[in-house]
Design a protein around this motif. Structure first.
Motif, PDB file in Angstrom:
ATOM      1  N   ASP A  22     -13.767  68.658  24.396  1.00 29.19           N
ATOM      2  CA  ASP A  22     -14.860  67.888  24.985  1.00 29.19           C
ATOM      3  C   ASP A  22     -15.335  68.591  26.256  1.00 29.19           C
ATOM      4  O   ASP A  22     -14.773  69.610  26.667  1.00 29.19           O
ATOM      5  N   ALA A  23     -16.362  68.034  26.875  1.00 26.03           N
ATOM      6  CA  ALA A  23     -16.960  68.666  28.054  1.00 26.03           C
ATOM      7  C   ALA A  23     -15.981  68.756  29.216  1.00 26.03           C
ATOM      8  O   ALA A  23     -15.996  69.723  29.974  1.00 26.03           O
ATOM      9  N   GLN A  24     -15.104  67.761  29.362  1.00 26.71           N
ATOM     10  CA  GLN A  24     -14.147  67.812  30.469  1.00 26.71           C
ATOM     11  C   GLN A  24     -13.146  68.946  30.278  1.00 26.71           C
ATOM     12  O   GLN A  24     -12.854  69.677  31.219  1.00 26.71           O
ATOM     13  N   GLN A 145     -20.693  65.580  35.650  1.00 26.26           N
ATOM     14  CA  GLN A 145     -21.236  64.225  35.763  1.00 26.26           C
ATOM     15  C   GLN A 145     -21.674  63.914  37.196  1.00 26.26           C
ATOM     16  O   GLN A 145     -22.102  62.811  37.484  1.00 26.26           O
ATOM     17  N   GLY A 146     -21.529  64.902  38.084  1.00 25.35           N
ATOM     18  CA  GLY A 146     -21.921  64.723  39.478  1.00 25.35           C
ATOM     19  C   GLY A 146     -20.847  64.105  40.356  1.00 25.35           C
ATOM     20  O   GLY A 146     -21.103  63.772  41.511  1.00 25.35           O
ATOM     21  N   SER A 147     -19.645  63.955  39.843  1.00 27.50           N
ATOM     22  CA  SER A 147     -18.538  63.369  40.606  1.00 27.50           C
ATOM     23  C   SER A 147     -17.832  64.436  41.436  1.00 27.50           C
ATOM     24  O   SER A 147     -17.714  65.592  41.019  1.00 27.50           O
ATOM     25  N   ARG A 148     -17.323  64.017  42.600  1.00 26.67           N
ATOM     26  CA  ARG A 148     -16.539  64.920  43.438  1.00 26.67           C
ATOM     27  C   ARG A 148     -15.181  65.159  42.803  1.00 26.67           C
ATOM     28  O   ARG A 148     -14.521  64.238  42.351  1.00 26.67           O
ATOM     29  N   VAL A 149     -14.777  66.413  42.770  1.00 27.17           N
ATOM     30  CA  VAL A 149     -13.461  66.792  42.279  1.00 27.17           C
ATOM     31  C   VAL A 149     -12.865  67.819  43.233  1.00 27.17           C
ATOM     32  O   VAL A 149     -13.583  68.448  44.014  1.00 27.17           O
ATOM     33  N   ALA A 150     -11.558  67.961  43.167  1.00 27.30           N
ATOM     34  CA  ALA A 150     -10.870  68.943  44.006  1.00 27.30           C
ATOM     35  C   ALA A 150     -10.414  70.109  43.136  1.00 27.30           C
ATOM     36  O   ALA A 150      -9.815  69.905  42.077  1.00 27.30           O
ATOM     37  N   LEU A 151     -10.713  71.317  43.593  1.00 28.53           N
ATOM     38  CA  LEU A 151     -10.222  72.526  42.947  1.00 28.53           C
ATOM     39  C   LEU A 151      -9.080  73.042  43.818  1.00 28.53           C
ATOM     40  O   LEU A 151      -9.289  73.410  44.973  1.00 28.53           O
TER      41      LEU A 151
END
Length: 163
Positions: A22-24, A145-151
């Motif tokens: 899937d996209a994620q 999806q425009g959500s903040r994530v941490a790398l």
């Protein structure tokens, strides 16, 4: 059945393109790509990177990675790490990472190897420290999806590198 590894070829692209379900999942291993992953997207990434490597189990390609940075006596950064759904939990990611780490330290005489992992990727976050990687930085990103994530950036120092 033992795992083996080798350089990726054009014939491997079809299998690797199907690994992200899937996209994620695609975002985790190739954030710039659009789902579904196409040969063209993967081919372009391989052309811009080094040492595209696949793992085989029972004659089937089950994992893929490459270096997006490769500096002689400097830093090698492993990217595009992905495992086929049927091979997850069977040691393919560990085997692949061990091969990439070995390549970085032997071929490039790297002082450090880095890998980055998104905060939602529990499998990666649990594996990389077992291989000796330690977090050294966290970067804010935005997912598709425009959500903040941490790398989370992690590194493994060469036994020959000074602190």
């Amino acid at each position: 059945m033992p795992m083996t590894h080798r350089p990726a070829t054009e014939l491997d692209l079809q299998a690797v393109c199907g690994f992200a379900q899937d996209a994620q999942e695609l975002f985790f291993f190739f954030p710039k790509a659009q789902f579904p992953l196409t040969h063209t997207q993967l081919r372009q990434a391989i052309a811009e990177r080094a040492d595209a490597t696949v793992v085989e189990l029972g004659g089937k390609v089950v994992a893929f990675a490459n270096f997006y940075r490769w500096e002689m006596k400097g830093r090698c950064s492993i990217g595009n790490v992905v495992v086929a759904p049927a091979a997850r939990g069977r040691g393919a990611a560990r085997y692949l990472m061990e091969q990439m780490i070995s390549l970085a330290f032997s071929q490039y005489q790297a002082r450090e190897v880095t890998v980055s992992c998104f905060n939602q990727n529990a499998a990666g976050l649990l594996l990389y420290p077992k291989l000796g990687f330690e977090p050294f930085a966290i970067e804010e990103r935005v997912d598709q999806q425009g959500s903040r994530v941490a790398l989370i950036h992690m590194r493994l120092l060469s036994a020959n590198a000074s602190a």
